[in-house]
Design an enzyme around this catalytic site. Structure first.
Site, PDB file in Angstrom:
ATOM      1  CE1 TYR A  16      -0.221  -0.589  -0.417  1.00  0.00           C
ATOM      2  CE2 TYR A  16      -1.515  -2.386   0.507  1.00  0.00           C
ATOM      3  CZ  TYR A  16      -0.490  -1.475   0.607  1.00  0.00           C
ATOM      4  OH  TYR A  16       0.283  -1.447   1.744  1.00  0.00           O
ATOM      5  CE1 TYR A  69       4.616   0.207  -1.096  1.00  0.00           C
ATOM      6  CE2 TYR A  69       3.500   1.702   0.409  1.00  0.00           C
ATOM      7  CZ  TYR A  69       3.698   0.421  -0.082  1.00  0.00           C
ATOM      8  OH  TYR A  69       2.983  -0.624   0.440  1.00  0.00           O
TER       9      TYR A  69
END
Lengths: 399, 468
Positions: free
Chosen positions: A352, A302
């Site tokens: 994102y 991430y």
């Protein structure tokens, strides 16, 4: 079927699978409502699996999701929904949705569970603006901000910057080390036609020259704001084998909250340079899967902010604490390196979507269909939001 | 005035250049009460200035006056100013006053010290006018810089020091306009901390200017507040706390640049401060530039009234401890930094230090007069800036450091309620005539910019002085 999981700490690791993935286009202005994005992503995930959407009987999403599952379910034509849950703490929920979906199908509560996330996070409500006024109310969910917001620590970038400064201080890491993460992500995005930054790689110089967002974070350390939706269909491995595509086995799925956890501001622990909640996830994954770092061919770490990629490498044990800067110095995290990361371009390069697009990339890697395919990809780590209560997966090639 | 008139006027001013005034004898000999007033006002605790016994074992052999008091001894004090027509500066000043240049600020001061002065020394000064500048537009107003050099002699005729000094005589109201302010528009407030009984005691403490840290009966301190001590299971009905010393060090920090929220001043430094009580708190690091911020720097709490009923803790660099032993020449390295030292600019400091330096210019104690002379408030005089600079360097070097000179240039005024933070570094060290001379470059920044920029040469002992 070969399940390598002999550790057997759960009933879902190795017995459940991702049967379908579906995503909308990733854009800066979708021109559509988030509900349209959510429904399209879910339909595409079902189509990928060859499953009629009406057969879905479980749904998992983020508590941050603004498209209620019952509204999505109406649009999918779902007649009976037997498992529905929401996971808190922003991007930390990503892999947790798969973990809870896997638990639901392994337990028999549901057969086909959709995990999804969709938003217009660039063209509608911009995430990067953070919390500019304190939430009203006297409950703990509001009062927690009193310890940071009045001092101007208002955005996710600012919350992460505090960790980054200390990490640099303790381990001698520099902005250049964070830049190497950005360079790797953007290199991979440059060859991914779905990525916003397709054909737009960056250099370390570009990274250093990009403006400050919150020192020590440059613009190119920060993920994008995107419009888009991503859905993942989870079922048992047995059912998945009867569906259209090749299953991607869930070899491990874990969530983690560690001691004295705060929402992106766990500044009060003895040490703030590690990510203990990610370490907790890593330990669970190794135990569930029976795998070690030697079995991993690639990772989707991430990357909302590049500095927190480094301690993830450490928490999973690919190197010692504080040595990630050395681990990545020779291009190890780029395609062709020892541990390619974020082959889709990550959230810095592709889009994102709160980590959900990274799960889809792991599925493509074990299917052998990534545009940046890693040869021999058998086991892929995926992580969710860092500095928050988090989660992680190991996605395994089906044999 | 026409250009021709201007030229004539300037020629009249410059006619005085090169002239030396009559010698001015100090009204009072160097004396202990004035030294103590000065040390009190400047918070200068060097015992060589006030403790005869201690001073007798030091480099001056006896009680000495702070060297930066050099020109205080011959200040006229609060007596009617009879300008000697033969006095070159007096003559220039009279002409400038008559032409409307009634504003005056000192801009440069360079002291050279031949020796420290002792109680009983009676000074005489001789001043020479060395330059009158052309008319210049400055931030304060249109004016002329007037530069003098003054030599100081003691009662035996010994040359004890000299001073290069420059003032600006300007016309009030002719300065550059201040940057436009958002007149009438109330600035948005910072996000309000919301609270409930689990945390209200903390914010109540802030309103009392108390930084409260929650404690449990086993001595555990926690932050942010908790309702239960997980170690012991203690769950008090009402939280207990101790008042923090307010001292700590910077554990980490972030400097937000984007997005900018109108309630805050940027650049904004948000710090994670580790308090002496063992907990960390998020706050702002103020009274220093982002470039001066570093992990580990010592900090002390100060307070921000953010709204009518909201007071927030802030942290500024901690005032460094005064060294009680003196660094030796060998202990100092070129490039070494002096610790940051914040000086809150209170009206009391400005007024008491002006009077202690015998400077009765009304702009240093009378706000109405300061307004009339085009200043937004009273402001610190240059002797105070010198005295504080000297104290700062002396406190770092140790009491037996001997000042050879102190040079400074003033910029942004020190107005009340601001904070000036001094910083410095060692820029040179060399043996000169058998003495270990160390050069310090220093600066004092306030919210408007650089108030003072200067250098000082100090002599440090080559070997540690044996003192009981």
């Amino acid at each position: 079927m070969s399940i390598t999981n002999n550790a057997g700490t759960t009933n879902y690791a190795g017995t459940t699978a991702i049967a379908g993935i579906g995503a909308t286009a990733f854009t800066k202005d979708s021109g559509r409502t988030p509900m349209q994005l959510a429904v399209e992503a879910c339909v595409l995930a079902c189509e990928d699996a060859g499953l009629d959407p009406s057969r879905v009987d479980g749904m998992v999403t983020f508590s941050a999701e603004q498209n209620p599952e019952i509204e999505v379910a109406r649009n999918l034509g779902i007649k009976e929904l037997k498992h529905f849950s929401m996971i808190h703490h922003g991007g930390g929920a990503a892999c947790g949705t798969i973990a809870q979906a896997a638990m639901a199908v392994a337990s028999g509560q549901a057969d086909y569970v959709l995990a999804y996330r969709a938003f217009n996070e660039r063209s509608w409500h911009r995430f990067g603006t953070g919390v500019q006024a304190n939430p009203a109310g006297a409950e703990a969910s509001a009062t927690q901000y009193a310890w940071t917001s009045p001092f101007g620590l208002l955005t996710p970038a600012s919350w992460v910057a505090m960790f980054a400064t200390r990490y640099m201080h303790e381990y001698g890491a520099t902005s250049l080390d964070f830049g190497r993460v950005a360079v790797a992500d953007r290199k991979h995005a440059a060859t991914n036609p779905k990525a916003h930054f397709y054909q737009r790689p960056v250099t370390l110089e570009d990274h250093q020259n990009s403006r400050w967002i919150v020192e020590p974070l440059h613009l190119l350390d920060c993920c994008q704001e995107s419009d888009g939706g991503q859905a993942i269909l989870v079922t048992t491995l047995e059912r998945a084998k009867d569906l259209k595509g090749v299953p991607a086995v869930i070899a491990g799925a874990a969530q983690g909250v560690a001691e004295d956890q705060h929402m992106m501001r766990s500044y009060f622990r003895d040490s703030i340079t590690g990510i203990p909640e990610m370490g907790l996830c890593a330990r669970q994954l190794w135990a569930q899967s029976g795998l070690t770092t030697a079995d991993i061919q690639a990772a989707i770490f991430y990357d909302h902010f590049s500095p927190l990629v480094l301690p993830q490498i450490e928490e999973f044990g690919f190197c010692e604490r504080g040595e990630a800067k050395d681990f990545i110095a020779d291009g190890a995290i780029e395609l062709g390196g020892r541990l390619p990361i974020n082959t889709h371009g990550g959230q810095l390069g592709e889009a994102y979507i709160h980590g959900m697009n990274g799960i889809a990339e792991a599925v493509r890697l074990v299917r052998g269909t990534s545009v940046n395919q890693v040869p021999g990809a058998e086991n892929i780590i995926v992580t969710a939001g860092t500095a928050v209560p988090t989660s992680a997966l190991i996605i395994q090639k089906y044999r | 005035m026409s250009d021709a008139d201007d030229a004539t006027f300037l020629a009249g001013l410059q006619a005085h250049v090169g002239a030396t005034g009559t010698a001015v004898a100090s009204r009072d000999a160097v004396n202990e009460p004035m030294i103590r007033h000065w040390c009190d006002a400047m918070e200068d605790a060097n015992p060589n200035y006030t403790d005869p016994e201690h001073a007798s074992g030091g480099p001056h052999g006896a009680l000495a006056a702070p060297p930066t008091m050099l020109n205080a001894w011959t200040m006229l004090g609060n007596i009617p100013r009879i300008l000697d027509p033969n006095d070159p500066q007096g003559g220039v000043n009279a002409k400038l006053d008559a032409a409307g240049y009634v504003g005056v600020v000192a801009t440069n001061s360079e002291h050279v010290y031949k020796r420290y002065l002792h109680p009983g020394d009676l000074l005489t000064s001789k001043q020479k006018l060395v330059e009158v500048s052309e008319e210049k537009q400055t931030g304060l107003g249109i004016g002329h810089f007037v530069t003098t050099e003054t030599e100081y002699y003691d009662q035996t005729g010994e040359h004890v020091g000299s001073m290069f000094f420059r003032i600006l005589k300007f016309r009030p109201g002719t300065g550059r306009p201040a940057a436009a302010t958002a007149g009438g528009v109330e600035r948005p407030k910072r996000p309000r901390p919301s609270s409930n009984p689990d945390s209200e005691w903390f914010w109540e403490g802030c309103r009392e200017r108390e930084l409260r840290v929650q404690t449990f009966s086993d001595g555990t301190t926690v932050y942010p507040p908790m309702v239960r001590n997980p170690r012991t299971g203690e769950m008090p009905d009402t939280p207990a706390w101790q008042v923090s010393s307010g001292r700590g060090s910077l554990y980490s920090y972030a400097i937000p640049h984007h997005p900018q929220v109108p309630a805050f001043d940027y650049p904004l430094v948000v710090g994670l401060v580790e308090l002496e009580e063992g907990v960390r708190v998020v706050s702002n690091v103020v009274d220093c530039t982002p470039a001066q911020v570093e992990v580990g720097m010592p900090l002390e709490v100060c307070w921000l009234q953010a709204d009518d009923d909201v007071v927030l803790p802030q942290f500024r660099p901690a005032r460094p401890e005064r060294r009680t032993t003196t660094r030796t020449f060998d202990e100092v390295t070129v490039g070494e930094k002096l610790p940051l030292c914040p000086i809150p600019i209170t009206p009391t400091l400005i007024v008491s230090a002006a009077i202690a330096s015998r400077d009765y210019q009304a702009v240093h104690h009378d706000r109405d007069d300061a307004h009339n002379k085009g200043s937004k408030d009273i402001f610190m005089n240059i002797l105070t800036s010198s005295g504080l600079s000297g104290r700062y360097i002396n406190d770092w070097a140790g009491p037996d450091a001997v000042f050879k000179n102190l040079k400074l240039r003033l910029g942004a005024p020190n107005y009340p309620y601001d904070t000036m933070t001094l910083s410095g570094s060692v820029t040179n060290k060399e043996i000169v005539d058998g003495e270990g001379i160390v050069t310090i470059a220093y600066q004092g920044l306030n919210s408007l910019g650089a108030h003072v920029t200067g250098t000082a040469d100090i002599a440090l002992p080559l070997v540690a002085l044996a003192r009981s």
